[in-house]
Write a protein that holds these residues in place. Sequence first.
Motif, short mmCIF file in Angstrom:
data_model
loop_
_atom_site.label_atom_id
_atom_site.label_comp_id
_atom_site.label_asym_id
_atom_site.label_seq_id
_atom_site.Cartn_x
_atom_site.Cartn_y
_atom_site.Cartn_z
N UNK A 511 46.29 20.22 102.43
CA UNK A 511 47.58 20.85 102.72
C UNK A 511 48.35 21.24 101.46
N UNK A 512 48.00 20.60 100.33
CA UNK A 512 48.72 20.89 99.09
C UNK A 512 48.12 22.07 98.32
N UNK A 513 47.02 22.66 98.82
CA UNK A 513 46.35 23.75 98.12
C UNK A 513 46.84 25.08 98.63
N UNK A 514 46.61 26.13 97.82
CA UNK A 514 46.94 27.47 98.27
C UNK A 514 45.79 28.02 99.11
N UNK A 518 41.99 26.43 99.50
CA UNK A 518 41.62 25.91 100.82
C UNK A 518 40.32 26.53 101.31
N UNK A 519 40.12 27.82 101.05
CA UNK A 519 38.87 28.47 101.44
C UNK A 519 37.68 27.85 100.73
N UNK A 520 37.85 27.50 99.45
CA UNK A 520 36.77 26.87 98.70
C UNK A 520 36.44 25.49 99.27
N UNK A 521 37.48 24.69 99.57
CA UNK A 521 37.23 23.36 100.14
C UNK A 521 36.58 23.47 101.51
N UNK A 522 37.00 24.44 102.29
CA UNK A 522 36.43 24.63 103.62
C UNK A 522 34.92 24.95 103.53
N UNK A 523 34.55 25.79 102.54
CA UNK A 523 33.14 26.12 102.38
C UNK A 523 32.32 24.89 101.97
N UNK A 524 32.91 24.06 101.12
CA UNK A 524 32.18 22.86 100.70
C UNK A 524 31.99 21.88 101.85
N UNK A 525 33.01 21.72 102.68
CA UNK A 525 32.88 20.83 103.83
C UNK A 525 31.88 21.40 104.84
N UNK A 526 31.92 22.69 105.01
CA UNK A 526 30.99 23.31 105.96
C UNK A 526 29.55 23.15 105.48
N UNK A 527 29.32 23.19 104.17
CA UNK A 527 27.97 22.99 103.64
C UNK A 527 27.46 21.58 103.88
#
Length: 706
Positions: A511-514, A518-527
Amino acid sequence: MLGCEKHGKYVPYRDPDLVEGTRTQKTECPFRLKGRPMKNGIDRDWRLKVMEGTHNHEPARSLLGHNFVGRLNSEEKEQVEKMSKSWVPPRKMLLTLKENNPLNLNTISQIYGACKRLRKSLRGSLTEMQHLLKKLDGGKYVHFERHEPGSEVIRDVFWAHPNAIKLFNTFPYVVIMDCTYKTNKYKIPLLEIVGLTSTDKTYSIAFCYIVNEGTDDYVWALECMKSLLADQAMLPKVIVTDRDLALLSAAKQSLPNTSHLLCLWHINKCVLAKCKLYVGTDDFAELVMGKWGEVVDAATVEEFEVQWMQLFNMCKDKYNNFTSYCSTTWLVHKEKFAKAWTNHVMHFGTTTSNRAEGAHASLKKMLRDCKGDLATSWDASHSLTCNRHTEILASFERSIHRIDHIFMCPFYTNIRGFVSNKCLQLLDAEHIRMKSYGRCDCLLRETQGLPCGCELAGYERIPYEAIHPFWKRLSWEHVPEPVADTISNHICGMNHGDMQPEVEALTHYFSSLDTGEQSMVRRKLQAIYCPESSSLCTPEVQIRSKRTLKANERKPPKVKAIGSLTRDPSGFEHVDREIKEAKKASQPPKKKKRVKKSDTSYFMGHFPSFFHPYIHTVQNVEDDGNCGYRVIAALLGLPSGEEGWSCVREALIDELERHRGLYDEMWSKHVVNALHSRLTLTPGHPATEDKWMQLPEMGYLVATRF
């Protein structure tokens, strides 16, 4: 519309100018049949009309090699798929199909094509890395990946089988590490980490592809290996490697309390190569290598120093290069290979990296070539690992339920069936050695964790407590499941199955990211939970291109085939080859043995033994096409020069001319004509029959036998 397979004209689908190496079977054959369905009551018939009934080519002599008739049917495709998953070579697949169906018209190229299409269908639309990660996730492997900074190109991949993790937690005492090459088309080295069980079986702890064999890469691989242990207090006690300086430095950083041994076999080979290079290959070189063996086998540090000084004094006058190599390259690591130090390390008989080398060989037998991708290497390692686990489980059961007859005596009652058969064999050998020599060096206790000869002498029955726990473990089922981030969990005091604190911390961080972060973190979690969506990619394939040599450039040595799995020669093998070539070049060329004209025994051997008493002299005449005339000239005592054989030839022709009426006219005509042409008769000629002629003027017989 039905037509001939040669109907139509070839149309290039890529570059129309690229015609070199391409083929076509199209000859614009006009043969055509037209079929039209026709309703005829309940049944549906067809009306066939011949549009053109001629071909513009000869009929096929055999249907082999024609792709249409050699297609695999559904049953054959299923068989090929099963055999391909079992790593059956294509040539054996073809033999199996032809044994099942004698009328089968498949060829080996169609089997290769079917296997290629199968691999492509299994991957689907996924990339190579997505396919590999999906396989790792489906097999419940523990795996870690690293990519190049600032890009998505894969850098390192580490994976471990779930059962291999259980074995590692059961037998973490000795670890052997070694890299092998030529296992993939990207030319990435494969680091294989292996261990040994109580039944003397080798198992693979983990595999790791590392792009660069640097200290950082080895440290990362060792940290991944350590994370597989459920109890961080059970780190490996011994690690065995070759003399890789980067690996030595990494082991010192990651495993500071672990004894590090160097492969003794490789050390002896390298020292032998330098001995051949600096000392030579004579008897003194053998004496030097014998003294080096005494240096390595010295039982104490004092004896080691004495033996080394003797070797140094032997070579210091003429062979300083050899002693300098030994001292600067190997003796700086003497604690890692000399028995004066390694005999006090519990290495369970492992002082070489031969187990890792054998694991490499088994893996390459499964791979068959080095043109596959990383997923292909994983398939081979997975099949090999499963086979090893089956054999290890069988060896556990044999140690429990199958005991050799020599161990049925009361001496082994307390441990029989509770320790491995390998342990019993070591104890029996030590017991026999103690009875024969009566002297104990306590090596078995210090290196194997078993009662040595002096301890066995005081036992009526070997106590169970005297055996090291390594030899008592005959199962891996009691080992708890490891957790990847064990160290941090121990530090934080968290429960391994509770993910709520991590989820809350991740939510707060997200929530603290722009938006971009957030898109980068989402891709890492999805991987993580969906590996087929990973954005990682493989490195580029290193293509070996051919180029024209320059005027002053030498032709490079012949290299192995592109898909060969054969390793490159080691340093000591290069030395052996150079010495062999130097010896071959220094030796004079072998001359063919020439038979002397006076060598009577050589020619006497061509005659039956009952002829020997009647042979007075032997003369080897010149074989220039006139040898027959020269033989008669030598027999008559005529001159041996040019006039001797010609006189015989002219006299023989004159004699036949004068006695022409005594013989059959046709036969003598052929003989005279043949004599004029130096008696070059052919088989089947009328004059080739056995004929004997008596020439009374000259007093000798002439026989023609062809």
